[in-house]
Design a protein around this motif. Structure first.
Motif, PDB file in Angstrom:
ATOM      1  N   LEU A  71       0.829  -1.200   0.000  1.00 47.77           N
ATOM      2  CA  LEU A  71       0.000   0.000   0.000  1.00 47.77           C
ATOM      3  C   LEU A  71       0.866   1.253   0.000  1.00 47.77           C
ATOM      4  O   LEU A  71       2.080   1.167   0.196  1.00 47.77           O
ATOM      5  N   GLU A  72       0.226   2.401  -0.220  1.00 50.26           N
ATOM      6  CA  GLU A  72       0.939   3.679  -0.163  1.00 50.26           C
ATOM      7  C   GLU A  72       0.763   4.258   1.235  1.00 50.26           C
ATOM      8  O   GLU A  72      -0.353   4.315   1.760  1.00 50.26           O
ATOM      9  N   ALA A  73       1.853   4.688   1.819  1.00 52.67           N
ATOM     10  CA  ALA A  73       1.811   5.192   3.187  1.00 52.67           C
ATOM     11  C   ALA A  73       2.954   6.178   3.400  1.00 52.67           C
ATOM     12  O   ALA A  73       3.741   6.453   2.492  1.00 52.67           O
ATOM     13  N   THR A  74       3.036   6.707   4.607  1.00 46.74           N
ATOM     14  CA  THR A  74       4.119   7.617   4.976  1.00 46.74           C
ATOM     15  C   THR A  74       4.877   7.047   6.164  1.00 46.74           C
ATOM     16  O   THR A  74       4.271   6.615   7.143  1.00 46.74           O
ATOM     17  N   ILE A  75       6.198   7.062   6.040  1.00 46.82           N
ATOM     18  CA  ILE A  75       7.091   6.515   7.065  1.00 46.82           C
ATOM     19  C   ILE A  75       7.828   7.661   7.743  1.00 46.82           C
ATOM     20  O   ILE A  75       8.271   8.606   7.080  1.00 46.82           O
ATOM     21  N   LEU A  76       7.970   7.554   9.050  1.00 45.94           N
ATOM     22  CA  LEU A  76       8.631   8.607   9.822  1.00 45.94           C
ATOM     23  C   LEU A  76       9.652   8.014  10.790  1.00 45.94           C
ATOM     24  O   LEU A  76       9.349   7.065  11.517  1.00 45.94           O
ATOM     25  N   PHE A  77      10.848   8.557  10.741  1.00 47.19           N
ATOM     26  CA  PHE A  77      11.893   8.210  11.705  1.00 47.19           C
ATOM     27  C   PHE A  77      12.116   9.411  12.610  1.00 47.19           C
ATOM     28  O   PHE A  77      12.220  10.549  12.137  1.00 47.19           O
ATOM     29  N   HIS A 104       4.518   4.798  11.336  1.00 49.96           N
ATOM     30  CA  HIS A 104       3.950   4.871   9.991  1.00 49.96           C
ATOM     31  C   HIS A 104       2.506   5.352  10.055  1.00 49.96           C
ATOM     32  O   HIS A 104       1.803   5.194  11.061  1.00 49.96           O
ATOM     33  N   PHE A 105       2.086   5.962   8.956  1.00 52.76           N
ATOM     34  CA  PHE A 105       0.754   6.543   8.838  1.00 52.76           C
ATOM     35  C   PHE A 105       0.104   6.029   7.558  1.00 52.76           C
ATOM     36  O   PHE A 105       0.738   6.026   6.498  1.00 52.76           O
ATOM     37  N   GLY A 106      -1.150   5.590   7.668  1.00 54.80           N
ATOM     38  CA  GLY A 106      -1.849   5.062   6.505  1.00 54.80           C
ATOM     39  C   GLY A 106      -1.668   3.579   6.300  1.00 54.80           C
ATOM     40  O   GLY A 106      -2.055   3.045   5.261  1.00 54.80           O
ATOM     41  N   VAL A 107      -1.096   2.897   7.268  1.00 48.84           N
ATOM     42  CA  VAL A 107      -0.859   1.453   7.144  1.00 48.84           C
ATOM     43  C   VAL A 107      -1.928   0.674   7.907  1.00 48.84           C
ATOM     44  O   VAL A 107      -2.820   0.074   7.300  1.00 48.84           O
ATOM     45  N   THR A 108      -1.866   0.677   9.209  1.00 51.74           N
ATOM     46  CA  THR A 108      -2.872  -0.028  10.001  1.00 51.74           C
ATOM     47  C   THR A 108      -4.198   0.735  10.026  1.00 51.74           C
ATOM     48  O   THR A 108      -5.260   0.133  10.175  1.00 51.74           O
ATOM     49  N   HIS A 154      -2.354  10.403   4.754  1.00 45.73           N
ATOM     50  CA  HIS A 154      -1.302   9.865   5.627  1.00 45.73           C
ATOM     51  C   HIS A 154      -0.102  10.795   5.735  1.00 45.73           C
ATOM     52  O   HIS A 154       0.496  10.930   6.809  1.00 45.73           O
ATOM     53  N   ALA A 155       0.247  11.466   4.652  1.00 43.78           N
ATOM     54  CA  ALA A 155       1.402  12.375   4.685  1.00 43.78           C
ATOM     55  C   ALA A 155       1.116  13.579   5.574  1.00 43.78           C
ATOM     56  O   ALA A 155       1.973  14.015   6.353  1.00 43.78           O
ATOM     57  N   MET A 156      -0.103  14.108   5.473  1.00 47.32           N
ATOM     58  CA  MET A 156      -0.481  15.246   6.312  1.00 47.32           C
ATOM     59  C   MET A 156      -0.466  14.860   7.787  1.00 47.32           C
ATOM     60  O   MET A 156       0.009  15.621   8.633  1.00 47.32           O
ATOM     61  N   GLY A 201      15.472  14.940  15.652  1.00 46.22           N
ATOM     62  CA  GLY A 201      15.696  14.885  14.211  1.00 46.22           C
ATOM     63  C   GLY A 201      14.618  13.978  13.645  1.00 46.22           C
ATOM     64  O   GLY A 201      14.457  12.847  14.102  1.00 46.22           O
ATOM     65  N   ILE A 202      13.858  14.484  12.671  1.00 46.93           N
ATOM     66  CA  ILE A 202      12.738  13.720  12.113  1.00 46.93           C
ATOM     67  C   ILE A 202      12.859  13.672  10.597  1.00 46.93           C
ATOM     68  O   ILE A 202      13.048  14.702   9.953  1.00 46.93           O
ATOM     69  N   GLY A 203      12.742  12.475  10.031  1.00 46.44           N
ATOM     70  CA  GLY A 203      12.771  12.291   8.588  1.00 46.44           C
ATOM     71  C   GLY A 203      11.489  11.635   8.117  1.00 46.44           C
ATOM     72  O   GLY A 203      11.039  10.655   8.721  1.00 46.44           O
ATOM     73  N   ILE A 204      10.900  12.169   7.034  1.00 45.00           N
ATOM     74  CA  ILE A 204       9.605  11.669   6.558  1.00 45.00           C
ATOM     75  C   ILE A 204       9.664  11.418   5.050  1.00 45.00           C
ATOM     76  O   ILE A 204      10.179  12.231   4.293  1.00 45.00           O
ATOM     77  N   HIS A 205       9.101  10.272   4.640  1.00 42.72           N
ATOM     78  CA  HIS A 205       9.044   9.941   3.214  1.00 42.72           C
ATOM     79  C   HIS A 205       7.761   9.162   2.944  1.00 42.72           C
ATOM     80  O   HIS A 205       7.316   8.366   3.785  1.00 42.72           O
ATOM     81  N   SER A 206       7.171   9.396   1.776  1.00 42.60           N
ATOM     82  CA  SER A 206       5.915   8.735   1.403  1.00 42.60           C
ATOM     83  C   SER A 206       6.100   7.915   0.134  1.00 42.60           C
ATOM     84  O   SER A 206       6.903   8.266  -0.741  1.00 42.60           O
TER      85      SER A 206
END
Length: 199
Positions: A9-15, A66-70, A76-78, A109-114
């Motif tokens: 699926l398409e989602a957004t991941i955050l570290f 993660h956002f938009g997964v479960t 999800h990015a917003m 420090g936060i990194g985000i990618h979708s």
């Protein structure tokens, strides 16, 4: 024998990582470091849930969410970006207490990618884990590492930026190489908005 259950699926991941955590506690008792990390990460994880995200795992002094997964959702990015801004607000509150006690303040420090990811359950013998996999996860991790280079708190990829640029404020950092990744990647610094101004 192991079994794998998965979905794509398409989602957004955050570290998210507590910057300079090792330096802050290198001369302290390990129990002090443990209790502090536990307190901060527990506070941050509560915000994840409030913003509709899911904690994938804790990694020492950081976390992967993660956002938009479960909880499937088109924004999800917003949600990930709003979560990040709320994290800064929580860290501001923690630092107010630390300042009063004459303690060193902390930063994140936060990194985000979708993008496209695979979420799956790996069941191997007595070990079971649900987690996210794919290049999006690795790229988000590399983006988080770049926050140190530019001395900023939140960096997002172009993919995340494109999904949020009409609602949030960003500052273009330019194209940069990411460790272990081919080519250059456009990075954007997520700026505080009026809704998330601390005080």
């Amino acid at each position: 024998m192991s079994s794998i259950t998965k979905k794509r699926l398409e989602a957004t991941i955050l570290f998210c990582d507590i910057m300079n955590f090792t330096t802050l506690f290198d001369d302290k008792d390990p129990e002090e470091a443990f209790f502090f990390a536990n307190y901060v990460l527990k506070t941050l994880s509560n915000v994840v849930v409030q913003c509709g995200g899911t904690i994938d795992k804790f990694m020492g002094d950081g976390l992967l969410a993660h956002f938009g997964v479960t909880n499937s959702c088109p924004d999800h990015a917003m949600k990930a970006c709003y979560f990040s801004l709320q994290l800064l607000d929580e860290i501001w509150k923690i630092n107010c207490d630390r300042y009063i006690l004459n303690q060193i303040i902390i930063s994140l420090g936060i990194g985000i990618h979708s993008g496209d990811i695979v979420f799956g359950k790996i069941d191997a013998s007595s070990y079971t884990e649900f987690s996210v996999f794919g290049d999006v996860v690795n790229t988000a991790s590399r983006i988080e590492r770049m926050t140190r280079l530019f001395s900023v708190d939140i960096l997002v990829s172009k993919a995340t930026y494109d999904l949020c640029k009409h609602c949030l404020d960003f500052f273009a950092i330019g194209e940069h190489e990411l460790r272990g990744k081919k080519g250059k990647h456009s990075l954007f610094w997520l700026l505080p908005t009026n809704s998330f101004t601390n005080k």
